[in-house]
Design a protein around this motif. Structure first.
Motif, PDB file in Angstrom:
ATOM      1  N   ALA A  16       5.407  -9.230   2.391  1.00 50.02           N
ATOM      2  CA  ALA A  16       5.424  -7.815   2.812  1.00 50.02           C
ATOM      3  C   ALA A  16       4.438  -6.991   1.999  1.00 50.02           C
ATOM      4  O   ALA A  16       3.764  -6.107   2.553  1.00 50.02           O
ATOM      5  CB  ALA A  16       6.837  -7.254   2.677  1.00 50.02           C
ATOM      6  N   ILE A  17       4.335  -7.259   0.694  1.00 50.17           N
ATOM      7  CA  ILE A  17       3.388  -6.522  -0.147  1.00 50.17           C
ATOM      8  C   ILE A  17       1.963  -6.790   0.322  1.00 50.17           C
ATOM      9  O   ILE A  17       1.171  -5.859   0.508  1.00 50.17           O
ATOM     10  CB  ILE A  17       3.555  -6.896  -1.631  1.00 50.17           C
ATOM     11  CG1 ILE A  17       4.897  -6.397  -2.162  1.00 50.17           C
ATOM     12  CG2 ILE A  17       2.397  -6.340  -2.464  1.00 50.17           C
ATOM     13  CD1 ILE A  17       5.250  -6.934  -3.548  1.00 50.17           C
ATOM     14  N   VAL A  18       1.630  -8.046   0.545  1.00 50.08           N
ATOM     15  CA  VAL A  18       0.271  -8.399   0.965  1.00 50.08           C
ATOM     16  C   VAL A  18      -0.036  -7.798   2.336  1.00 50.08           C
ATOM     17  O   VAL A  18      -1.149  -7.304   2.572  1.00 50.08           O
ATOM     18  CB  VAL A  18       0.064  -9.926   0.946  1.00 50.08           C
ATOM     19  CG1 VAL A  18      -1.291 -10.307   1.525  1.00 50.08           C
ATOM     20  CG2 VAL A  18       0.207 -10.454  -0.478  1.00 50.08           C
ATOM     21  N   ALA A  19       0.943  -7.790   3.220  1.00 52.91           N
ATOM     22  CA  ALA A  19       0.728  -7.185   4.541  1.00 52.91           C
ATOM     23  C   ALA A  19       0.399  -5.707   4.396  1.00 52.91           C
ATOM     24  O   ALA A  19      -0.493  -5.196   5.092  1.00 52.91           O
ATOM     25  CB  ALA A  19       1.966  -7.380   5.417  1.00 52.91           C
ATOM     26  N   MET A  20       1.088  -5.005   3.490  1.00 55.23           N
ATOM     27  CA  MET A  20       0.775  -3.584   3.280  1.00 55.23           C
ATOM     28  C   MET A  20      -0.591  -3.406   2.641  1.00 55.23           C
ATOM     29  O   MET A  20      -1.328  -2.472   2.984  1.00 55.23           O
ATOM     30  CB  MET A  20       1.862  -2.912   2.431  1.00 55.23           C
ATOM     31  CG  MET A  20       3.151  -2.684   3.196  1.00 55.23           C
ATOM     32  SD  MET A  20       4.396  -1.784   2.261  1.00 55.23           S
ATOM     33  CE  MET A  20       4.942  -3.046   1.097  1.00 55.23           C
ATOM     34  N   LEU A  21      -0.958  -4.288   1.701  1.00 57.48           N
ATOM     35  CA  LEU A  21      -2.280  -4.206   1.073  1.00 57.48           C
ATOM     36  C   LEU A  21      -3.389  -4.379   2.107  1.00 57.48           C
ATOM     37  O   LEU A  21      -4.449  -3.764   2.007  1.00 57.48           O
ATOM     38  CB  LEU A  21      -2.426  -5.262  -0.025  1.00 57.48           C
ATOM     39  CG  LEU A  21      -1.577  -5.079  -1.270  1.00 57.48           C
ATOM     40  CD1 LEU A  21      -1.680  -6.315  -2.158  1.00 57.48           C
ATOM     41  CD2 LEU A  21      -1.978  -3.827  -2.038  1.00 57.48           C
ATOM     42  N   ALA A  22      -3.137  -5.214   3.106  1.00 51.86           N
ATOM     43  CA  ALA A  22      -4.155  -5.521   4.116  1.00 51.86           C
ATOM     44  C   ALA A  22      -4.180  -4.520   5.263  1.00 51.86           C
ATOM     45  O   ALA A  22      -5.102  -4.545   6.079  1.00 51.86           O
ATOM     46  CB  ALA A  22      -3.914  -6.923   4.674  1.00 51.86           C
TER      47      ALA A  22
END
Length: 150
Positions: A16-22
């Motif tokens: 979820a964190i990486v999805a928000m970063l992207a």
């Protein structure tokens, strides 16, 4: 906001964190949500470092925001400790809801708790909406930042 929790991130939060970063024009160019291996290795380094606070905002079991707070002891400013806020991201469904303000308020309060004398952050020069947001929260554009890719 109902039942919002700001808590330390766990390995289960990485996707979820990486999805928000992207999930923005800059992040889309530099993040790779299809390969979480480098993010897992970085997460392990972050959680082992006692000067790092990687947190997520969760509501109804869904990770909807994140930021990283770094505590830096130093000699300048008469030995002042400072903090740096990095990687602030809000899920696209939650933008404009006040969640960003709550996350920043958490980071400022944690900085006070850690006896920091200064809270600082950087924001990409193209993120003019973010600049206005941080200024509304009391941050001042006081420095010009420089980076060097290695």
């Amino acid at each position: 906001m109902s039942d919002l929790e700001i808590r330390p991130a766990t390995a289960d939060d990485i996707p979820a964190i990486v999805a928000m970063l992207a999930d923005d024009p800059l992040g889309a160019e530099r993040e790779s949500p299809d390969d979480l291996a480098p993010y897992r290795a970085a997460f392990d380094r972050v959680v082992r470092d006692p000067h790092q606070r990687l947190v997520v905002a969760v509501r109804d079991g869904k990770t909807i925001g994140t930021l990283q707070l770094t505590i830096i002891p130093g000699l300048s400013r008469k030995g002042a400790t400072r903090s740096i806020i990095e990687g602030v991201r809000i899920h696209s469904d939650e933008r404009g809801s006040g969640l960003g303000s709550q996350l920043i308020a958490w980071a400022v309060e944690e900085s006070r708790r850690q006896k920091c004398h200064l809270v600082q952050l950087t924001s990409d020069a193209t993120r003019t909406d973010a600049h206005r947001f941080y200024e509304r929260l009391g941050f001042e554009g006081s420095h010009l930042g420089f980076k060097m890719n290695l």
